[in-house]
Design an enzyme around this catalytic site. Structure first.
Site, PDB file in Angstrom:
ATOM      1  N   CYS A  57       5.291  -4.941  -2.294  1.00  6.08           N
ATOM      2  CA  CYS A  57       5.042  -5.460  -0.863  1.00  6.08           C
ATOM      3  C   CYS A  57       4.455  -7.045  -0.961  1.00  6.08           C
ATOM      4  CB  CYS A  57       4.126  -4.573  -0.004  1.00  6.08           C
ATOM      5  SG  CYS A  57       3.529  -5.354   1.225  1.00  6.08           S
ATOM      6  N   CYS A  92       1.380  -8.140   1.075  1.00  2.00           N
ATOM      7  CA  CYS A  92       0.351  -7.539   0.724  1.00  2.00           C
ATOM      8  C   CYS A  92      -0.238  -8.095  -0.430  1.00  2.00           C
ATOM      9  CB  CYS A  92       0.528  -6.094   0.309  1.00  2.00           C
ATOM     10  SG  CYS A  92       1.632  -5.206   1.683  1.00  2.00           S
ATOM     11  N   ASP A  93       0.573  -8.398  -1.310  1.00  2.00           N
ATOM     12  CA  ASP A  93       0.114  -8.877  -2.611  1.00  2.00           C
ATOM     13  C   ASP A  93       0.575 -10.267  -3.058  1.00  2.00           C
ATOM     14  OD1 ASP A  93      -1.003  -6.105  -3.004  1.00  2.00           O
ATOM     15  OD2 ASP A  93       0.962  -5.567  -3.593  1.00  2.00           O
TER      16      ASP A  93
HETATM   17  C1  LIG Z   1       1.884  -1.338  -2.743  1.00  2.00           C
HETATM   18  C2  LIG Z   1       1.941  -1.681  -1.257  1.00  2.00           C
HETATM   19  C3  LIG Z   1       0.672  -2.453  -0.677  1.00  2.00           C
HETATM   20  C4  LIG Z   1       0.596  -2.575   0.722  1.00  2.00           C
HETATM   21  N1  LIG Z   1      -0.426  -3.258   1.163  1.00  2.00           N
HETATM   22  C5  LIG Z   1      -0.385  -3.390   2.629  1.00  2.00           C
HETATM   23  C6  LIG Z   1      -1.533  -4.423   2.871  1.00  2.00           C
HETATM   24  O1  LIG Z   1      -2.281  -5.029   2.306  1.00  2.00           O
HETATM   25  N2  LIG Z   1      -1.647  -4.443   4.478  1.00  2.00           N
HETATM   26  C7  LIG Z   1      -0.727  -3.888   5.148  1.00  2.00           C
HETATM   27  O2  LIG Z   1      -0.987  -3.996   6.514  1.00  2.00           O
HETATM   28  N3  LIG Z   1       0.275  -2.985   5.049  1.00  2.00           N
HETATM   29  C8  LIG Z   1       0.447  -2.788   3.257  1.00  2.00           C
HETATM   30  N4  LIG Z   1       1.400  -2.063   2.886  1.00  2.00           N
HETATM   31  C9  LIG Z   1       2.339  -1.242   3.886  1.00  2.00           C
HETATM   32  C10 LIG Z   1       1.452  -0.189   4.511  1.00  2.00           C
HETATM   33  O3  LIG Z   1       0.868   0.561   3.351  1.00  2.00           O
HETATM   34  C11 LIG Z   1       2.534   0.795   5.365  1.00  2.00           C
HETATM   35  O4  LIG Z   1       3.014  -0.024   6.318  1.00  2.00           O
HETATM   36  C12 LIG Z   1       1.635   1.644   5.974  1.00  2.00           C
HETATM   37  O5  LIG Z   1       1.069   2.717   4.873  1.00  2.00           O
HETATM   38  C13 LIG Z   1       2.534   2.765   6.893  1.00  2.00           C
HETATM   39  O6  LIG Z   1       1.847   3.805   7.353  1.00  2.00           O
HETATM   40  P1  LIG Z   1       2.757   5.320   7.582  1.00  2.00           P
HETATM   41  O7  LIG Z   1       1.584   5.939   8.172  1.00  2.00           O
HETATM   42  O8  LIG Z   1       3.650   5.030   8.598  1.00  2.00           O
HETATM   43  O9  LIG Z   1       3.305   5.961   6.253  1.00  2.00           O
HETATM   44  P2  LIG Z   1       2.515   6.085   4.853  1.00  2.00           P
HETATM   45  O10 LIG Z   1       1.359   5.361   4.650  1.00  2.00           O
HETATM   46  O11 LIG Z   1       3.696   5.640   3.924  1.00  2.00           O
HETATM   47  O12 LIG Z   1       2.095   7.612   4.865  1.00  2.00           O
HETATM   48  C14 LIG Z   1       3.148   8.578   4.976  1.00  2.00           C
HETATM   49  C15 LIG Z   1       2.555   9.919   4.624  1.00  2.00           C
HETATM   50  O13 LIG Z   1       3.562  10.932   5.020  1.00  2.00           O
HETATM   51  C16 LIG Z   1       3.366  11.808   3.866  1.00  2.00           C
HETATM   52  N5  LIG Z   1       4.766  12.531   3.572  1.00  2.00           N
HETATM   53  C17 LIG Z   1       5.971  12.016   3.166  1.00  2.00           C
HETATM   54  N6  LIG Z   1       6.907  12.949   3.198  1.00  2.00           N
HETATM   55  C18 LIG Z   1       6.402  14.205   3.871  1.00  2.00           C
HETATM   56  C19 LIG Z   1       6.611  15.423   4.535  1.00  2.00           C
HETATM   57  N7  LIG Z   1       7.901  15.840   4.442  1.00  2.00           N
HETATM   58  N8  LIG Z   1       5.954  16.106   5.155  1.00  2.00           N
HETATM   59  C20 LIG Z   1       4.477  15.682   5.303  1.00  2.00           C
HETATM   60  N9  LIG Z   1       4.049  14.480   4.955  1.00  2.00           N
HETATM   61  C21 LIG Z   1       4.721  13.867   4.262  1.00  2.00           C
HETATM   62  C22 LIG Z   1       3.255  11.114   2.631  1.00  2.00           C
HETATM   63  O14 LIG Z   1       2.413  11.774   1.504  1.00  2.00           O
HETATM   64  C23 LIG Z   1       2.104   9.920   3.207  1.00  2.00           C
HETATM   65  O15 LIG Z   1       0.873  10.425   3.124  1.00  2.00           O
HETATM   66  C24 LIG Z   1       1.597  -1.675   1.643  1.00  2.00           C
HETATM   67  C25 LIG Z   1       2.608  -0.935   1.079  1.00  2.00           C
HETATM   68  C26 LIG Z   1       2.496  -0.842  -0.232  1.00  2.00           C
HETATM   69  C27 LIG Z   1       3.852   0.047  -0.797  1.00  2.00           C
END
Ligand SMILES: Cc1cc2nc3c(=O)[nH]c(=O)nc-3n(C[C@H](O)[C@H](O)[C@H](O)COP(=O)(O)OP(=O)(O)OC[C@H]3O[C@@H](n4cnc5c(N)ncnc54)[C@H](O)[C@@H]3O)c2cc1C
Length: 422
Positions: free
Chosen positions: A252, A255-256
């Site tokens: 990302c 983010c980094d």
């Molecule tokens: C390394 C990294 C750093 C980042 N840093 C930042 C930052 O500094 N600032 C920022 O705004 N964004 C950042 N992001 C982006 C941010 O993390 C995401 O946009 C955000 O977390 C998305 O949220 P979400 O709830 O959609 O999904 P996610 O955070 O991906 O959560 C999805 C959840 O669903 C669960 N899951 C998956 N499959 C299943 C299933 N079949 N059944 C049940 N549960 C399931 C997973 O275990 C997970 O807990 C970063 C991303 C990465 C990879």
């Protein structure tokens, strides 16, 4: 199930036939997530395996002697000898069962399995995925007195839980450790009263019937489902990548990149996101080398032209990463020319990998309307093509994927559901 202390370890553990020992701590969400699974399994296996718990903070010396470094840690003993692998973190029921089954004769395992009774629970809303999107939806639904269950295959927090630092989530002056931000989000939703079923195996999802089967035997039913399962970055698969994720390898740029001011980085990839993100990263770094497997970039023409003109960007065509190694503060990326097979080592301060993301929709992809990249299509209220099924966060078709946008989607879906149930 029994609680022991260090002075009973010799008698209760080492002098017993078969034992499972849980080193737990207080104020430990993964320990809380394990507690009900441990209790449930003690009812099934308890006649044949001793289920013991020991409070780690109160028995520190023993924990240190045994090399127990995190809570919870599960240890298995057979006739005084530790067996199997230790389990720690977000421990799944299936992982415990796998080890317990190796400690028992096959006919006993069969007998125990026949005792497992299917169970059914009912809620108003099931949220699949406890990242920022799912947790926010859970909070809003709970505050609207809508009976909600959050189901996750891992511990709550999503990608934020494993993010080193977050400096762009509003409301915090200082950058926040990702695990703390996700912990606070999770505790806020849990304290409200949302039910958590986390670190479970999601065996089956029926979006039409609004049913989710977890850990093979437990059916969770609801009137509505919110999909908040996020994405998984594609990995190069090169040795060292998994170990260095978040420790010099990032997926990302927003983010980094800011942590690489005046430094030098490698970008793996050559498609739109690799090239566009490289352009963004050069706001910070002195030098950036794109490593791309083909002899041309595959990004759109405009992005390519910009990148080729950018004096900070070098491109190493027809090369693929073969290994990532940390040496002091530097990351060594070993690359191989795909034609000549000649390898070379590139030294940098960090590596960004942009070889695509995949939405986590494996269990239900055939049922929903998706965009051309496989992300779930939604309307402005986060409704999907199936009535009563909503989707939020990174898993949906949209342009920008950040914590703030996932949180916003979760809010919208929850408010739309709350309005429908008025
Ligand atoms: C390394 C990294 C750093 C980042 N840093 C930042 C930052 O500094 N600032 C920022 O705004 N964004 C950042 N992001 C982006 C941010 O993390 C995401 O946009 C955000 O977390 C998305 O949220 P979400 O709830 O959609 O999904 P996610 O955070 O991906 O959560 C999805 C959840 O669903 C669960 N899951 C998956 N499959 C299943 C299933 N079949 N059944 C049940 N549960 C399931 C997973 O275990 C997970 O807990 C970063 C991303 C990465 C990879």
């Amino acid at each position: 199930m029994k609680e022991i202390n260090a002075s009973e370890f010799e008698r209760e553990v080492l002098q017993s036939e078969r034992v499972i020992l849980d080193f737990y701590s207080t104020e430990c969400p993964p320990c809380e997530a394990l507690a009900s699974k441990f209790e449930d399994l003690s009812r099934l296996y308890g006649n044949d395996v001793k289920f013991l718990k020991i409070f780690r903070q109160g028995n520190r010396e023993l924990a240190e002697k045994l090399g127990v470094k995190s809570s919870p840690t599960l240890l298995f003993y057979n006739k005084g000898q530790e067996v199997g692998s230790r389990l720690t973190g977000g421990i799944k029921r299936s992982e415990i069962i796998r080890t317990l089954d190796t400690m028992l004769p096959a006919d006993k395992v069969k007998e125990i399995k026949s005792l497992i009774k299917p169970s059914v629970s009912e809620f108003d809303v099931i949220i699949l995925g406890a990242g920022p999107g799912g947790l926010t939806a859970g909070l809003y639904l709970c505050q609207s007195k809508i009976n909600t269950v959050l189901i996750d295959i891992a511990l709550p927090g999503g990608q934020v839980r494993t993010t080193h630092e977050v400096s762009n989530y509003p409301g915090f002056i200082e950058p926040q450790a990702g695990y703390m931000l996700s912990h606070n989000m999770s505790e806020q939703t849990k304290l409200c009263g949302t039910i958590y079923k986390v670190a479970v195996d999601v065996t089956r999802v029926d979006l039409e019937k609004k049913e989710v089967v977890i850990d093979e035997h437990e059916t969770v039913k609801a009137k509505k489902i919110i999909i908040a399962t996020g994405t998984t970055p594609n990995l190069t698969g090169a040795p060292g990548e998994k170990e260095l994720k978040g420790k010099g390898i990032s997926y990302c740029a927003t983010c980094d990149a800011k942590y690489y001011d005046n430094k030098e980085v490698i970008v793996i990839g050559g498609g739109n996101s690799a090239v566009e993100e490289s352009e963004y990263i050069t706001r910070f770094v002195n030098k950036l080398t794109i490593v791309h497997q083909f002899d041309k970039l595959t990004a759109n023409k405009q992005a390519q032209e910009k990148a080729l003109k950018n004096p900070k960007i070098n491109i190493l065509f027809e090369n693929e990463p073969r290994a990532f190694i940390k040496e002091g503060d530097k990351i060594i990326t070993e690359v191989e020319n795909v034609k000549t097979k000649v390898r070379q080592k590139l030294v940098s301060d960090g590596v960004f990998i942009f070889i695509g993301m995949k939405p986590n929709i494996g269990l239900f992809k055939d049922k929903l309307e998706l965009d051309q990249w496989g992300y779930i299509k939604t309307d402005e209220d986060m409704r999907t093509s199936i009535p009563g099924v909503f989707a939020v966060g990174d898993v949906i078709s949209k342009k920008y994927r950040q914590i703030t946008t996932a949180v916003a989607d979760g809010t919208i879906a929850a408010m739309a559901i709350a309005k429908e149930s008025d």
